[in-house]
Design a protein around this motif. Sequence first.
Motif, PDB file in Angstrom:
ATOM      1  N   ARG A  32     -31.508 -23.708  43.525  1.00 17.16           N
ATOM      2  CA  ARG A  32     -29.952 -23.773  44.210  1.00 17.16           C
ATOM      3  C   ARG A  32     -29.600 -24.815  44.586  1.00 17.16           C
ATOM      4  N   PHE A  33     -28.651 -26.043  43.983  1.00 16.07           N
ATOM      5  CA  PHE A  33     -27.978 -26.934  44.100  1.00 16.07           C
ATOM      6  C   PHE A  33     -26.834 -26.882  44.333  1.00 16.07           C
ATOM      7  N   GLY A  34     -27.252 -27.325  46.385  1.00 15.43           N
ATOM      8  CA  GLY A  34     -25.989 -26.941  47.348  1.00 15.43           C
ATOM      9  C   GLY A  34     -25.076 -25.502  47.240  1.00 15.43           C
ATOM     10  N   ASN A  35     -24.088 -25.155  46.559  1.00 15.39           N
ATOM     11  CA  ASN A  35     -23.289 -23.973  46.643  1.00 15.39           C
ATOM     12  C   ASN A  35     -23.960 -23.567  45.324  1.00 15.39           C
ATOM     13  N   THR A  36     -23.686 -24.455  43.614  1.00 13.03           N
ATOM     14  CA  THR A  36     -24.331 -23.993  42.671  1.00 13.03           C
ATOM     15  C   THR A  36     -25.625 -23.182  42.792  1.00 13.03           C
ATOM     16  N   ILE A  37     -25.029 -22.186  41.943  1.00 13.96           N
ATOM     17  CA  ILE A  37     -26.788 -21.076  42.572  1.00 13.96           C
ATOM     18  C   ILE A  37     -27.005 -20.918  40.682  1.00 13.96           C
ATOM     19  N   VAL A  38     -28.123 -21.397  40.711  1.00 15.24           N
ATOM     20  CA  VAL A  38     -28.409 -21.107  39.186  1.00 15.24           C
ATOM     21  C   VAL A  38     -29.262 -19.960  38.823  1.00 15.24           C
ATOM     22  N   LEU A  39     -30.683 -20.062  39.239  1.00 13.41           N
ATOM     23  CA  LEU A  39     -31.030 -18.886  39.494  1.00 13.41           C
ATOM     24  C   LEU A  39     -31.207 -17.709  40.477  1.00 13.41           C
ATOM     25  N   GLY A  56     -29.031 -16.576  26.366  1.00  9.50           N
ATOM     26  CA  GLY A  56     -28.342 -16.610  27.148  1.00  9.50           C
ATOM     27  C   GLY A  56     -27.186 -17.690  27.031  1.00  9.50           C
ATOM     28  N   PHE A  57     -26.147 -17.426  27.821  1.00 12.97           N
ATOM     29  CA  PHE A  57     -24.668 -18.535  27.546  1.00 12.97           C
ATOM     30  C   PHE A  57     -25.595 -19.373  27.767  1.00 12.97           C
ATOM     31  N   ASN A  58     -24.653 -20.674  27.621  1.00 13.99           N
ATOM     32  CA  ASN A  58     -24.793 -21.986  28.325  1.00 13.99           C
ATOM     33  C   ASN A  58     -24.387 -22.003  29.357  1.00 13.99           C
ATOM     34  N   GLY A  59     -25.341 -22.503  30.104  1.00 14.94           N
ATOM     35  CA  GLY A  59     -24.835 -23.161  31.885  1.00 14.94           C
ATOM     36  C   GLY A  59     -26.027 -21.567  32.243  1.00 14.94           C
ATOM     37  N   SER A  60     -26.733 -20.844  31.585  1.00  8.68           N
ATOM     38  CA  SER A  60     -27.092 -19.512  31.981  1.00  8.68           C
ATOM     39  C   SER A  60     -28.494 -19.976  32.769  1.00  8.68           C
ATOM     40  N   GLY A  61     -29.235 -21.364  32.221  1.00 12.92           N
ATOM     41  CA  GLY A  61     -30.222 -21.563  33.367  1.00 12.92           C
ATOM     42  C   GLY A  61     -31.147 -21.687  33.185  1.00 12.92           C
ATOM     43  N   LYS A  62     -31.010 -21.438  31.372  1.00  7.30           N
ATOM     44  CA  LYS A  62     -32.977 -21.539  30.369  1.00  7.30           C
ATOM     45  C   LYS A  62     -33.561 -22.382  30.494  1.00  7.30           C
ATOM     46  N   THR A  63     -32.657 -23.883  30.167  1.00  5.53           N
ATOM     47  CA  THR A  63     -33.610 -25.201  30.823  1.00  5.53           C
ATOM     48  C   THR A  63     -33.919 -25.287  31.826  1.00  5.53           C
ATOM     49  N   LEU A  64     -33.165 -24.704  32.931  1.00  2.29           N
ATOM     50  CA  LEU A  64     -34.427 -24.963  34.472  1.00  2.29           C
ATOM     51  C   LEU A  64     -35.400 -23.913  34.032  1.00  2.29           C
ATOM     52  N   PHE A  65     -35.260 -22.927  33.622  1.00  4.94           N
ATOM     53  CA  PHE A  65     -36.318 -21.572  34.075  1.00  4.94           C
ATOM     54  C   PHE A  65     -36.985 -22.612  33.478  1.00  4.94           C
ATOM     55  N   PHE A  98     -38.134 -31.073  24.795  1.00  8.90           N
ATOM     56  CA  PHE A  98     -37.312 -31.256  25.710  1.00  8.90           C
ATOM     57  C   PHE A  98     -35.986 -30.486  24.633  1.00  8.90           C
ATOM     58  N   GLN A  99     -34.980 -30.432  25.037  1.00 12.56           N
ATOM     59  CA  GLN A  99     -34.202 -30.251  24.544  1.00 12.56           C
ATOM     60  C   GLN A  99     -32.819 -31.247  23.424  1.00 12.56           C
ATOM     61  N   LYS A 100     -32.988 -32.546  24.365  1.00 15.39           N
ATOM     62  CA  LYS A 100     -33.274 -33.381  23.830  1.00 15.39           C
ATOM     63  C   LYS A 100     -34.346 -34.994  24.025  1.00 15.39           C
ATOM     64  N   ASP A 170     -37.342 -25.818  23.469  1.00 14.63           N
ATOM     65  CA  ASP A 170     -36.243 -25.559  24.156  1.00 14.63           C
ATOM     66  C   ASP A 170     -35.068 -25.738  23.212  1.00 14.63           C
ATOM     67  N   GLU A 171     -34.614 -25.051  22.464  1.00  9.20           N
ATOM     68  CA  GLU A 171     -33.173 -25.457  21.212  1.00  9.20           C
ATOM     69  C   GLU A 171     -34.276 -26.072  20.537  1.00  9.20           C
ATOM     70  N   PRO A 172     -34.908 -26.489  20.387  1.00  2.00           N
ATOM     71  CA  PRO A 172     -35.952 -26.945  18.843  1.00  2.00           C
ATOM     72  C   PRO A 172     -34.663 -27.700  17.639  1.00  2.00           C
ATOM     73  N   THR A 202     -33.537 -20.318  22.038  1.00  2.00           N
ATOM     74  CA  THR A 202     -32.315 -20.254  21.239  1.00  2.00           C
ATOM     75  C   THR A 202     -31.784 -19.891  21.366  1.00  2.00           C
ATOM     76  N   HIS A 203     -30.293 -19.795  20.238  1.00  2.00           N
ATOM     77  CA  HIS A 203     -29.009 -19.499  20.439  1.00  2.00           C
ATOM     78  C   HIS A 203     -29.091 -19.030  19.073  1.00  2.00           C
ATOM     79  N   ASP A 204     -29.992 -18.957  18.102  1.00  2.00           N
ATOM     80  CA  ASP A 204     -30.131 -19.258  16.719  1.00  2.00           C
ATOM     81  C   ASP A 204     -29.916 -17.372  16.160  1.00  2.00           C
TER      82      ASP A 204
HETATM   83  N1  ATP Z   1     -29.430 -32.058  39.059  1.00  2.00           N
HETATM   84  C1  ATP Z   1     -27.740 -29.885  39.445  1.00  2.00           C
HETATM   85  N2  ATP Z   1     -26.968 -30.194  40.523  1.00  2.00           N
HETATM   86  C2  ATP Z   1     -26.085 -28.839  40.002  1.00  2.00           C
HETATM   87  N3  ATP Z   1     -26.397 -27.710  39.104  1.00  2.00           N
HETATM   88  C3  ATP Z   1     -26.829 -28.411  38.121  1.00  2.00           C
HETATM   89  C4  ATP Z   1     -28.075 -29.210  38.191  1.00  2.00           C
HETATM   90  N4  ATP Z   1     -28.613 -29.280  36.789  1.00  2.00           N
HETATM   91  C5  ATP Z   1     -27.794 -28.152  36.172  1.00  2.00           C
HETATM   92  N5  ATP Z   1     -27.275 -27.468  36.587  1.00  2.00           N
HETATM   93  C6  ATP Z   1     -26.569 -26.908  36.445  1.00  2.00           C
HETATM   94  O1  ATP Z   1     -27.698 -25.955  35.561  1.00  2.00           O
HETATM   95  C7  ATP Z   1     -26.986 -24.942  34.624  1.00  2.00           C
HETATM   96  C8  ATP Z   1     -27.838 -24.170  34.016  1.00  2.00           C
HETATM   97  O2  ATP Z   1     -28.237 -25.424  33.420  1.00  2.00           O
HETATM   98  P1  ATP Z   1     -29.559 -25.854  32.069  1.00  2.00           P
HETATM   99  O3  ATP Z   1     -29.417 -26.584  31.811  1.00  2.00           O
HETATM  100  O4  ATP Z   1     -30.633 -24.555  32.792  1.00  2.00           O
HETATM  101  O5  ATP Z   1     -28.372 -24.483  31.044  1.00  2.00           O
HETATM  102  P2  ATP Z   1     -28.977 -24.049  29.677  1.00  2.00           P
HETATM  103  O6  ATP Z   1     -28.933 -22.534  29.792  1.00  2.00           O
HETATM  104  O7  ATP Z   1     -29.672 -24.887  28.783  1.00  2.00           O
HETATM  105  O8  ATP Z   1     -27.938 -24.287  28.848  1.00  2.00           O
HETATM  106  P3  ATP Z   1     -27.503 -24.716  27.096  1.00  2.00           P
HETATM  107  O9  ATP Z   1     -27.333 -23.600  26.002  1.00  2.00           O
HETATM  108  O10 ATP Z   1     -26.241 -24.752  26.912  1.00  2.00           O
HETATM  109  O11 ATP Z   1     -28.166 -25.468  26.984  1.00  2.00           O
HETATM  110  C9  ATP Z   1     -25.807 -25.263  34.891  1.00  2.00           C
HETATM  111  O12 ATP Z   1     -24.430 -24.855  34.950  1.00  2.00           O
HETATM  112  C10 ATP Z   1     -25.966 -27.095  35.435  1.00  2.00           C
HETATM  113  O13 ATP Z   1     -24.670 -27.698  35.419  1.00  2.00           O
END
Ligand code: ATP
Lengths: 251, 239
Positions: A32-39, A56-65, A98-100, A170-172, A202-204
């Motif tokens: 969680r980041f503040g009010n944003t729940i990622v996982l 998973g969709f963009n922003g679903s938390g794959k990179t952070l996972f 890394f993705q980048k 991560d999406e190489p 991957t998204h592919d």
């Molecule tokens: N430091 C942070 N503070 C708040 N929110 C964050 C932070 N870092 C990431 N997020 C949010 O966490 C969510 C998940 O991010 P993540 O990069 O894991 O997505 P993803 O699944 O890899 O997406 P993509 O397919 O576009 O690569 C995003 O909505 C992002 O905005």
Amino acid sequence: MSDVGAMTIASAAGAASRPALLPLSVRDLVLRFGNTIVLDGLNLDLGATGCTMIMGFNGSGKTLFLKLLHGLMQPTAGCVSWGGLQPAEVTARQALVFQKPVLLRRSVAANLDFVLRSRGKDRARTGALLDHVGLARKADQPARLLSGGEAQRLALARALATDPEVLLLDEPTASLDPASVLAIEQIVSEARARGTRIIFVTHDMGQARRMADDIVFLHNGRVAEHSAATDFFSEPRSETARHYLNGRIVV
Amino acid sequence: MGNILQGVGDALGLAIQLVLSGDPDLLEIVFLSLRVSLTATAFACLVGLPVGALVAIGRFRGRNGVLIVMNALMGLPPVVVGLLVYLHLSRSGPLGFLGLLYTPAAMIIAQTILIAPIVAALSRQVLEDLHMEYSEQFRSLCLTRLQTIRALLWDARYSLLTVGLAGFGRAVAEVGAVIIVGGNIDHLTRVMTTAIALETSKGDLALALALGLILLIIALGVNAAVQSVRMTAARQAYV
Ligand SMILES: Nc1ncnc2c1ncn2[C@@H]1O[C@H](COP(=O)(O)OP(=O)(O)OP(=O)(O)O)[C@@H](O)[C@H]1O
Ligand SMILES: [Mg+2]
């Protein structure tokens, strides 16, 4: 810091002497980041071998996972266990592409040389590694002038240089031409054949069909579906995965 | 009024002649200046770069305080530095037994103290920006702190070169510190800036102007060097 050195020596002696990293078990993982729940209470078990694709969709938390699995971040709650070890204890036994990709301000060869040297590996491998990813001709060029696909291949070579037991990707192949995609898939498949555990975001769809043994589909901070690749594509069990495969937006 | 202008014109002619003829007194002053300021720059980098690197990658209590102090020290007035070094090196001072007052060594010490904070503060900024970009990759590779610092210093080498040149530029142009601890003694501690200050007040405009010209050329040269370093680095995507 000295335990890193010890680890490197151990890896030269053979991975068999160390506790296995797998199976992986993830329990009630919350990020969680503040009010944003990622996982939001994610659970997952992965077996000892093969290639797992995370989708998973963009922003679903794959990179952070992936970063949580690699020990680069601390979860808000829950735990990740690599054969009973914490992620931060086993970072050195894994590699994350890394993705980048972040490349050093040096030549292509010097980028690899740096990793081999800092990890106490044989620096003579630089040439072979560059050959392996098809960058031998670019060895003396500044790494930051490489094209996107070349940079990804260098990042992959750098990851392989550490002889990881687990390779996190991560999406190489995002934004690569079809030939480069196949080249990267080939390299990853070879690593897998040597026994490296692959976890691949991957998204592919085609790539997932070609490479995956099993698919993990993330949605709303949880694993919406985890099934064998053939089942996932022929008959996805979850509604959202079906929408994802059909290219529909889900809110 | 006309007389003064006439005088300046004559002096300028003489100055150019001095420079072009390679007057030995003039050269001696120029070489001492360069020796003192280059040595001070080297010492300042030896101290300032590691400090800058440690603060750049460090996460410790009181870090903000350290940053404020470092940035404040960048603006140290040269005369204050000169005075402090003088108090330490004067015969009755704690380091008086070394007998360094009014020697080039004292000038090097004063200039090192003057510019080490500049090198530390500027390199801290450069290295912290670079570390921001690299840190996740470095943590993934499990680099030690020492490996991280060495990699950052090497990858920032072009930017750090310009940091060093900035320090040198400040050292070679300052007069307040070296005049107090050096004393502008002919053939011993007379450098360009102190000579300009003294000769002007004595009315020997030719030597003062000649030295001023050389100082200007050095300043331009330093800036040109900074530019060309930047361009080389940019061309190779090393910045
Ligand atoms: N430091 C942070 N503070 C708040 N929110 C964050 C932070 N870092 C990431 N997020 C949010 O966490 C969510 C998940 O991010 P993540 O990069 O894991 O997505 P993803 O699944 O890899 O997406 P993509 O397919 O576009 O690569 C995003 O909505 C992002 O905005
Ligand atoms: Mg991502």
